[in-house]
Design a protein around this motif. Structure first.
Motif, PDB file in Angstrom:
ATOM      1  N   VAL A   1      -7.453  -1.128  -9.882  1.00 32.62           N
ATOM      2  CA  VAL A   1      -6.360  -1.782 -10.232  1.00 32.62           C
ATOM      3  C   VAL A   1      -4.979  -2.056  -9.066  1.00 32.62           C
ATOM      4  O   VAL A   1      -5.293  -0.956  -8.330  1.00 32.62           O
ATOM      5  N   ALA A   2      -4.199  -3.173  -8.987  1.00 34.11           N
ATOM      6  CA  ALA A   2      -3.574  -3.238  -7.807  1.00 34.11           C
ATOM      7  C   ALA A   2      -2.471  -2.012  -8.089  1.00 34.11           C
ATOM      8  O   ALA A   2      -2.003  -1.628  -9.339  1.00 34.11           O
ATOM      9  N   GLY A   3      -1.796  -1.274  -7.337  1.00 35.70           N
ATOM     10  CA  GLY A   3      -0.981   0.294  -7.333  1.00 35.70           C
ATOM     11  C   GLY A   3      -2.032   1.797  -7.561  1.00 35.70           C
ATOM     12  O   GLY A   3      -0.898   2.675  -8.193  1.00 35.70           O
TER      13      GLY A   3
ATOM     14  N   TYR B   1      -2.053   3.225  -1.643  1.00 38.66           N
ATOM     15  CA  TYR B   1      -2.572   1.928  -2.987  1.00 38.66           C
ATOM     16  C   TYR B   1      -3.235   1.262  -2.970  1.00 38.66           C
ATOM     17  O   TYR B   1      -3.012   0.747  -1.652  1.00 38.66           O
ATOM     18  N   ALA B   2      -4.300   0.903  -3.647  1.00 36.00           N
ATOM     19  CA  ALA B   2      -4.532   0.240  -3.552  1.00 36.00           C
ATOM     20  C   ALA B   2      -3.357  -1.383  -3.510  1.00 36.00           C
ATOM     21  O   ALA B   2      -3.509  -1.434  -4.325  1.00 36.00           O
ATOM     22  N   VAL B   3      -3.541  -2.394  -2.788  1.00 37.27           N
ATOM     23  CA  VAL B   3      -2.553  -3.430  -2.766  1.00 37.27           C
ATOM     24  C   VAL B   3      -3.002  -4.950  -3.611  1.00 37.27           C
ATOM     25  O   VAL B   3      -2.290  -5.292  -4.033  1.00 37.27           O
TER      26      VAL B   3
ATOM     27  N   PRO C   1       0.936  -1.256   0.257  1.00 34.95           N
ATOM     28  CA  PRO C   1      -0.412  -0.212  -0.241  1.00 34.95           C
ATOM     29  C   PRO C   1       0.705   0.912   0.336  1.00 34.95           C
ATOM     30  O   PRO C   1       0.367   2.612  -0.393  1.00 34.95           O
ATOM     31  N   LEU C   2       1.933   1.038   0.410  1.00 31.54           N
ATOM     32  CA  LEU C   2       3.206   2.584   0.763  1.00 31.54           C
ATOM     33  C   LEU C   2       4.151   1.938   0.921  1.00 31.54           C
ATOM     34  O   LEU C   2       4.405   0.192   1.887  1.00 31.54           O
TER      35      LEU C   2
END
Length: 372
Positions: free
Chosen positions: A320-322, A255-257, A224-225
């Motif tokens: 989406v991821a990231g 961020y979305a993981v 996520p960071l």
């Protein structure tokens, strides 16, 4: 296009490790120069480096049993992985391809099913000769079919960061575009077991890094960071702490993981029932402050708390991821700027569904705790 059978290979490597070689433990960079040579009888899966870097494998070797699939189905999965490795594609592509074949054929090389056929669809990926995928004989060749799938995937701009179901659908153009997502967890397990942890690898076939900001693991997960983990999961001092705190500066992006659907976006009320998230919180105030919850494939849920302002996403939004979902703050029950991050199994929002995010993310190839 010239097609060739994947080679049985061993990855010969020279390795440069910077700082400490701590498997998925933080400060690690492994640079790999590979020379593929013909297998001289060793049919084991090769090249386990750091967090998992699978070499190509021999589909005719003794392969593990992976329920609910039988030997021939796992052999087909091995062929799919082998073709992806032979084409120089990263493990994320292997996971997408295996999950697609799981949905389309249950990893069976299907022939003509008569009245049960979907038009003229055949083979592992149910490719249609009438749509230009090849002749009926070709699309029933697992190597040919896998090569065609990967070749189409490579033309999809940004496929590496797409949700698995989006990437698969962009290739397949299925009537059931959301059907692929449910196969992602088991497809990741299959790639890991057959390719020696490759689905936990971050990066591409040349550079392997354990948790790099913005990098998506082949499992489809990312951090996520980046930042040090402070207060841990259900510690002696905080037995009801259902997540971990990542202490970083205010306004740092979150961020979305993994890819998924935003299920909750709200200002979480405090112990007095107040919704006051646009001011700094304090210990004992209660509540998560500005928060987001995301539901991922496999019915997993992640929670992100104490954001500095209203999150950047909305309920039911696909992410989406990231993808950035907000910024670090200290709203709610908080003693200073940090991200409180939780992982829940079965989309169970209660404490009963919570698991240790450090252990969980380690298993996804996206370990927490690196310095920001």
């Amino acid at each position: 296009m010239s097609l060739r059978r994947p080679r049985k290979v061993v990855l010969t490597v020279a390795v440069v490790v910077t700082l400490a070689l701590l498997c998925c433990g933080g400060s690690l960079t492994v640079l790999v120069w590979g020379a593929l040579r013909e297998d001289s009888g060793n049919n084991l899966i090769n090249a386990s480096l750091a967090c998992g870097k699978g070499g190509a494998l021999d589909p005719d070797s003794q392969l593990p049993e992976i329920s609910p699939y039988g030997g021939s189905q796992i052999r087909n999965a091995a062929i799919i992985i082998n073709v992806g490795a032979d084409m120089g594609l990263p493990p994320r592509a292997w996971v997408i391809a295996v999950a697609t074949a799981m949905q389309e054929s249950a990893l069976n090389n299907l022939g003509d099913l008569g009245a049960r056929n979907d038009h003229d669809s055949l083979g592992l990926f149910q490719q249609r000769p009438s749509s230009g995928w090849g002749t009926p004989k070709q699309v029933r060749d697992p190597v040919y079919a896998s090569t065609k799938f990967y070749s189409k995937l490579k033309t999809i701009q940004g496929w590496q960061k797409m949700a698995l179901t989006q990437a698969a659908q962009a290739v397949q153009i299925s009537a059931y575009p959301d059907a692929y997502a449910k196969h992602e967890p088991l497809a990741t397990q299959i790639v890991n077991q057959l390719a020696n942890g490759a689905a936990n690898a971050v990066g591409d076939s040349v550079t392997l890094q354990c948790s790099v900001s913005g990098a998506i693991a082949a499992s489809g997960w990312t951090v996520p960071l980046k930042g040090p983990v402070g207060s841990g999961f259900r510690t002696r001092e905080r037995p009801n702490h259902q997540g971990v705190d990542i202490s970083v500066d205010r306004y740092r992006p979150i961020y979305a993981v993994a890819s998924g659907t935003v299920s909750v976006v709200k200002c979480d009320e405090d112990f007095r029932g107040r919704k006051s998230c646009n001011v700094d919180g304090y210990p004992g105030k209660g509540g998560c402050g500005w928060m987001v919850e995301i539901v991922h494939a496999g019915n997993l849920m992640t929670r992100y708390c104490h954001m500095v302002q209203q999150p950047f996403v909305r309920k039911n939004q696909q992410v989406v991821a990231g993808e950035q979902i907000g910024r670090v703050g200290t709203s709610g029950n908080s003693s200073g700027p940090h991200l409180h991050f939780e992982v829940h199994l079965g989309n169970d929002r209660s404490s009963a569904g919570a698991v240790d995010p450090v252990q969980f993310m380690q298993g996804q190839g996206a370990p927490l705790g690196n310095e920001g």
